[in-house]
Design a protein around this motif. Structure first.
Motif, PDB file in Angstrom:
ATOM      1  N   PHE A 173     100.145  11.274  83.361  1.00 12.82           N
ATOM      2  CA  PHE A 173     101.150  11.039  82.337  1.00 12.82           C
ATOM      3  C   PHE A 173     102.264  12.081  82.395  1.00 12.82           C
ATOM      4  O   PHE A 173     103.282  11.919  81.733  1.00 12.82           O
ATOM      5  N   LEU A 174     102.044  13.125  83.159  1.00 10.03           N
ATOM      6  CA  LEU A 174     103.097  14.110  83.373  1.00 10.03           C
ATOM      7  C   LEU A 174     104.096  13.633  84.422  1.00 10.03           C
ATOM      8  O   LEU A 174     105.252  14.066  84.435  1.00 10.03           O
ATOM      9  N   LEU A 175     103.661  12.708  85.268  1.00  6.01           N
ATOM     10  CA  LEU A 175     104.499  12.292  86.389  1.00  6.01           C
ATOM     11  C   LEU A 175     105.785  11.614  85.921  1.00  6.01           C
ATOM     12  O   LEU A 175     106.879  11.939  86.414  1.00  6.01           O
ATOM     13  N   LEU A 176     105.682  10.668  84.976  1.00  3.39           N
ATOM     14  CA  LEU A 176     106.887   9.971  84.519  1.00  3.39           C
ATOM     15  C   LEU A 176     107.858  10.906  83.797  1.00  3.39           C
ATOM     16  O   LEU A 176     109.063  10.871  84.070  1.00  3.39           O
ATOM     17  N   PRO A 177     107.388  11.766  82.869  1.00  2.00           N
ATOM     18  CA  PRO A 177     108.326  12.745  82.300  1.00  2.00           C
ATOM     19  C   PRO A 177     108.902  13.700  83.336  1.00  2.00           C
ATOM     20  O   PRO A 177     110.049  14.128  83.223  1.00  2.00           O
ATOM     21  N   LEU A 178     108.093  14.039  84.350  1.00  2.13           N
ATOM     22  CA  LEU A 178     108.581  14.911  85.418  1.00  2.13           C
ATOM     23  C   LEU A 178     109.724  14.236  86.169  1.00  2.13           C
ATOM     24  O   LEU A 178     110.762  14.854  86.448  1.00  2.13           O
ATOM     25  N   VAL A 179     109.543  12.968  86.470  1.00  6.09           N
ATOM     26  CA  VAL A 179     110.603  12.213  87.139  1.00  6.09           C
ATOM     27  C   VAL A 179     111.793  12.025  86.207  1.00  6.09           C
ATOM     28  O   VAL A 179     112.948  12.071  86.630  1.00  6.09           O
ATOM     29  N   PHE A 180     111.506  11.835  84.916  1.00  6.04           N
ATOM     30  CA  PHE A 180     112.581  11.706  83.935  1.00  6.04           C
ATOM     31  C   PHE A 180     113.451  12.961  83.921  1.00  6.04           C
ATOM     32  O   PHE A 180     114.683  12.887  83.938  1.00  6.04           O
ATOM     33  N   ASN A 181     112.801  14.124  83.908  1.00  2.00           N
ATOM     34  CA  ASN A 181     113.550  15.379  83.945  1.00  2.00           C
ATOM     35  C   ASN A 181     114.309  15.541  85.259  1.00  2.00           C
ATOM     36  O   ASN A 181     115.448  16.011  85.286  1.00  2.00           O
ATOM     37  N   SER A 182     113.657  15.158  86.366  1.00  3.11           N
ATOM     38  CA  SER A 182     114.336  15.236  87.666  1.00  3.11           C
ATOM     39  C   SER A 182     115.539  14.312  87.696  1.00  3.11           C
ATOM     40  O   SER A 182     116.607  14.669  88.226  1.00  3.11           O
ATOM     41  N   GLY A 183     115.385  13.111  87.128  1.00  2.14           N
ATOM     42  CA  GLY A 183     116.509  12.189  87.058  1.00  2.14           C
ATOM     43  C   GLY A 183     117.630  12.714  86.184  1.00  2.14           C
ATOM     44  O   GLY A 183     118.812  12.512  86.483  1.00  2.14           O
ATOM     45  N   ASN A 184     117.257  13.384  85.095  1.00  2.22           N
ATOM     46  CA  ASN A 184     118.282  14.003  84.245  1.00  2.22           C
ATOM     47  C   ASN A 184     119.082  15.038  85.025  1.00  2.22           C
ATOM     48  O   ASN A 184     120.316  15.084  84.938  1.00  2.22           O
ATOM     49  N   GLY A 377     112.803  23.284  83.782  1.00  2.00           N
ATOM     50  CA  GLY A 377     111.873  22.334  83.180  1.00  2.00           C
ATOM     51  C   GLY A 377     110.980  21.674  84.213  1.00  2.00           C
ATOM     52  O   GLY A 377     109.791  21.428  83.961  1.00  2.00           O
ATOM     53  N   ILE A 378     111.527  21.388  85.403  1.00  2.00           N
ATOM     54  CA  ILE A 378     110.731  20.800  86.471  1.00  2.00           C
ATOM     55  C   ILE A 378     109.612  21.760  86.893  1.00  2.00           C
ATOM     56  O   ILE A 378     108.451  21.369  87.044  1.00  2.00           O
ATOM     57  N   PHE A 379     109.967  23.028  87.091  1.00  2.00           N
ATOM     58  CA  PHE A 379     108.967  24.029  87.466  1.00  2.00           C
ATOM     59  C   PHE A 379     107.890  24.135  86.394  1.00  2.00           C
ATOM     60  O   PHE A 379     106.684  24.199  86.694  1.00  2.00           O
ATOM     61  N   LEU A 380     108.304  24.137  85.132  1.00  2.00           N
ATOM     62  CA  LEU A 380     107.361  24.267  84.030  1.00  2.00           C
ATOM     63  C   LEU A 380     106.410  23.074  83.983  1.00  2.00           C
ATOM     64  O   LEU A 380     105.199  23.234  83.778  1.00  2.00           O
ATOM     65  N   GLN A 381     106.948  21.864  84.173  1.00  2.00           N
ATOM     66  CA  GLN A 381     106.105  20.673  84.117  1.00  2.00           C
ATOM     67  C   GLN A 381     105.111  20.613  85.262  1.00  2.00           C
ATOM     68  O   GLN A 381     103.960  20.195  85.082  1.00  2.00           O
ATOM     69  N   MET A 382     105.526  21.030  86.431  1.00  2.00           N
ATOM     70  CA  MET A 382     104.654  20.907  87.602  1.00  2.00           C
ATOM     71  C   MET A 382     103.554  21.959  87.642  1.00  2.00           C
ATOM     72  O   MET A 382     102.407  21.658  87.975  1.00  2.00           O
ATOM     73  N   PHE A 383     103.876  23.199  87.288  1.00  2.00           N
ATOM     74  CA  PHE A 383     102.956  24.299  87.541  1.00  2.00           C
ATOM     75  C   PHE A 383     102.400  24.967  86.281  1.00  2.00           C
ATOM     76  O   PHE A 383     101.320  25.550  86.319  1.00  2.00           O
ATOM     77  N   ILE A 384     103.131  24.892  85.172  1.00  2.00           N
ATOM     78  CA  ILE A 384     102.699  25.599  83.968  1.00  2.00           C
ATOM     79  C   ILE A 384     102.060  24.664  82.954  1.00  2.00           C
ATOM     80  O   ILE A 384     101.018  24.971  82.376  1.00  2.00           O
ATOM     81  N   TYR A 385     102.670  23.492  82.748  1.00  2.00           N
ATOM     82  CA  TYR A 385     102.196  22.589  81.698  1.00  2.00           C
ATOM     83  C   TYR A 385     100.726  22.183  81.877  1.00  2.00           C
ATOM     84  O   TYR A 385      99.962  22.235  80.895  1.00  2.00           O
ATOM     85  N   THR A 440     110.600  20.033  77.538  1.00  2.00           N
ATOM     86  CA  THR A 440     109.722  19.881  78.692  1.00  2.00           C
ATOM     87  C   THR A 440     108.259  19.856  78.274  1.00  2.00           C
ATOM     88  O   THR A 440     107.448  19.119  78.840  1.00  2.00           O
ATOM     89  N   LEU A 441     107.901  20.660  77.279  1.00  2.00           N
ATOM     90  CA  LEU A 441     106.540  20.655  76.765  1.00  2.00           C
ATOM     91  C   LEU A 441     106.268  19.463  75.859  1.00  2.00           C
ATOM     92  O   LEU A 441     105.164  18.914  75.838  1.00  2.00           O
ATOM     93  N   ALA A 442     107.276  19.053  75.098  1.00  2.00           N
ATOM     94  CA  ALA A 442     107.059  18.040  74.066  1.00  2.00           C
ATOM     95  C   ALA A 442     106.991  16.626  74.622  1.00  2.00           C
ATOM     96  O   ALA A 442     106.193  15.807  74.147  1.00  2.00           O
ATOM     97  N   ILE A 443     107.818  16.288  75.610  1.00  2.00           N
ATOM     98  CA  ILE A 443     107.913  14.899  76.059  1.00  2.00           C
ATOM     99  C   ILE A 443     106.602  14.393  76.669  1.00  2.00           C
ATOM    100  O   ILE A 443     106.076  13.355  76.234  1.00  2.00           O
ATOM    101  N   PRO A 444     106.001  15.072  77.667  1.00  2.00           N
ATOM    102  CA  PRO A 444     104.723  14.559  78.180  1.00  2.00           C
ATOM    103  C   PRO A 444     103.609  14.599  77.143  1.00  2.00           C
ATOM    104  O   PRO A 444     102.746  13.718  77.120  1.00  2.00           O
ATOM    105  N   SER A 445     103.634  15.610  76.278  1.00  2.00           N
ATOM    106  CA  SER A 445     102.603  15.692  75.232  1.00  2.00           C
ATOM    107  C   SER A 445     102.694  14.501  74.286  1.00  2.00           C
ATOM    108  O   SER A 445     101.668  13.947  73.865  1.00  2.00           O
ATOM    109  N   SER A 446     103.913  14.101  73.942  1.00  2.00           N
ATOM    110  CA  SER A 446     104.068  12.969  73.022  1.00  2.00           C
ATOM    111  C   SER A 446     103.531  11.683  73.630  1.00  2.00           C
ATOM    112  O   SER A 446     102.933  10.854  72.931  1.00  2.00           O
ATOM    113  N   VAL A 447     103.726  11.492  74.936  1.00  2.00           N
ATOM    114  CA  VAL A 447     103.229  10.284  75.600  1.00  2.00           C
ATOM    115  C   VAL A 447     101.701  10.276  75.633  1.00  2.00           C
ATOM    116  O   VAL A 447     101.062   9.248  75.377  1.00  2.00           O
TER     117      VAL A 447
END
Length: 536
Positions: A173-184, A377-385, A440-447
């Motif tokens: 579920f992190l993948l789609l927000p990760l791509v969303f951030n990358s697309g942004n 945000g991309i770094f945070l989602q991939m490695f920290i979140y 970055t923390l809130a979007i994948p968590s909400s999903v």
């Protein structure tokens, strides 16, 4: 006798060896990675279509208003902010109006058609917007793009149907927000660099007549090219996940396999493709029908399943409040960065709350600024979140992120009171970094929280359809109301009005709602648990 008595005593079982600890979940351990990657490529449609215009939004509207692109009067800044809010809101409003329609179509005709056909429409809408020369035309194409991107809930449902085990959830579920951030990030960079290319890149596009006539067409054309590639992948590689449609003939997959075989044969002679029977078995076993898809035991069937619960209502409220202020920020912040700087702010005329103006950056600087900080945000989602989520839980991460939003909104306007571009640039980087970390923390968590609130896998599509509909409405109302409040604040000489009242108010409300939310189990795990109890 003694021997007989010894033999008759019940033997004790040998102690079982301790269960081996499962290896940690990594990106490479995710199941069905190819399907998730194709779905991720399709997810790029919304951020590319929605954020590409933000760096040049101020200049686009000013150009459409005056027709010559020259600097307007100071009083026009409020009208530009208001029109910008409406233009951004049109996209999300169309998403809101069509989210449940796409969800119903996906439940009836399958997930894949509801991914493929809107993606084609999105390609056309991007091209139409880039060549629009009037407010009505660009508004029309924004509405069409919003309609085409109303299927985000279907993509989330597909993710849940592809990856059913909770241990893989945080990454899947992190993948789609990760791509969303990358697309942004990609959209902001493209919009900032490629808008008005004859001016920003004269060494490459200087003297190109059609680019002078349509200065904002190039970034949307690049968007359309990228989405066309995603469309090809979806047609030739994406597999259906709706249980009633799995195993049916798919002409797109057949074509994709033939093209793949041909490419491999050209690349290496002697390649032997799977025969037709093996391909059919592989295709049918992609999502093996588990016991979940069979008739449920009587105990489970008799249990009432409904979405009308307090926990789901609170989860939907938190899911909706997030885009309500975040979408408004995404529209207001580029306008704030583009509005001409008011030198009187650092003189004695600036009193407490009453000062106005912006940072006066050009579109390329705005785009690079926003995209560069989005990379964090991309770094945070991939490695920290994933690590934080595993240690503190999804809900705690969500609550922490919501506390950071009000802080960034309160501080933003005060950047204008600092002397010197270096001090202002450093301060704006700080508040932007706070907001980027929070979202970055809130979007994948909400999903994840919304998915785990579903009482049954059968209601996942409906719940995500409702969630996408509400979030789309929030992304429509948020920028529209934010633009109106911003315009009123500029009229009274208070640029911080929208930041201190509207954005901070919604964010604080989100904090209070997050405190009342609960973290549930995966609906698939909940159903398996009920089945185990039924078996016992």
């Amino acid at each position: 006798m003694a021997r007989h008595s010894l033999d008759s005593t019940p033997s004790t079982k040998a102690p079982e060896p301790p269960a081996q600890k499962e290896p940690p979940v990594t990106w490479t351990s995710l199941p069905h990675k190819s399907q998730l990657l194709i779905l991720a490529a399709c997810r790029l449609s919304e951020p590319l279509s929605n954020t590409c215009l933000l760096p040049y939004l101020y200049y686009l509207i000013r150009s459409l208003d005056t027709g010559d692109g020259k600097d307007g009067h100071k009083s026009s800044n409020s009208s530009i902010s208001q029109r910008a809010g409406l233009l951004v809101a049109a996209f999300a409003l169309a998403q809101f109006a069509t989210s449940m329609i796409w969800a119903r179509l996906a439940d009836r005709y399958g997930r894949k058609p509801v991914i493929v056909y809107p993606l084609l429409v999105s390609v056309i809408a991007n091209l139409g917007f880039g060549f629009g020369t009037t407010i009505p035309r660009v508004m029309f194409w924004r509405l069409i793009a919003g309609v085409a991107n109303g299927n985000i809930g279907v993509m989330r449902t597909m993710t849940a149907e592809i990856v059913k085990e909770k241990k893989y959830q945080s990454r899947a579920f992190l993948l789609l927000p990760l791509v969303f951030n990358s697309g942004n990030i990609a959209g902001l960079a493209l919009g900032g660099l490629l808008a008005t290319p004859t001016k920003n890149l004269p060494w490459l596009f200087g003297g190109v007549k059609w680019m002078e006539k349509y200065p904002f067409a190039l970034p949307t054309m690049v968007n359309a090219m990228g989405l066309s590639f995603a469309l090809i992948l979806a047609i030739g590689g994406l597999k259906e996940t709706l249980p009633s449609k799995i195993g049916q003939r798919d002409l797109g997959l057949e074509l994709g396999r033939r093209v793949t075989r041909l490419a491999l044969r050209l690349r290496a002679h002697g390649y032997q493709a799977l025969n037709g029977d093996e391909e059919s078995k592989t295709e049918l076993s992609t999502y093996p029908p588990s016991r979940q898809s069979g008739p449920p035991p009587s105990g489970i069937a008799s249990q009432p399943v409904t979405l009308k619960t307090k926990a789901i209502a609170i989860t939907l409220a938190g899911f909706t409040l997030l885009p309500f202020h975040n979408a408004a920020f995404m529209q207001l912040f580029p306008i704030f960065m583009s509005t001409p700087f008011n030198k009187n702010n650092i003189k004695h005329e600036a009193h407490g709350l009453f000062f106005t103006g912006g940072l006066g950056y050009d579109s390329s600087t705005v785009g690079l600024y926003l995209s560069a900080f989005g990379c964090s945000g991309i770094f945070l989602q991939m490695f920290i979140y994933p690590t934080l989520q595993a240690k503190f839980g999804t809900l705690k991460i969500f609550q922490f992120a919501f506390v950071m939003f009000p802080l960034s909104y309160i501080l933003t306007p005060y950047v204008l009171l600092l002397e010197g571009p270096t001090a202002r640039g450093t301060a704006i980087a700080f508040v932007l970094f706070l907001q980027v970390i929070a979202r970055t923390l809130a979007i994948p968590s909400s999903v994840i929280l919304l998915t785990n609130a579903a009482p049954s896998p059968k209601l996942l599509g409906t719940l995500h359809g409702i969630g996408n509909m509400l979030s789309s409405l929030a992304r429509a109302l948020g920028p529209a109301l934010g633009g109106w409040v911003s315009a009123k604040g500029m009229e009274i000489g208070m640029v911080g009005c929208v930041w201190w009242t509207y954005l901070t108010g919604i964010a604080v409300l989100g904090v209070m709602v997050s405190w009342k939310m609960e973290e549930g189990k995966s609906p698939h795990e909940r159903e398996r648990s009920l089945r185990r109890k039924e078996d016992d």
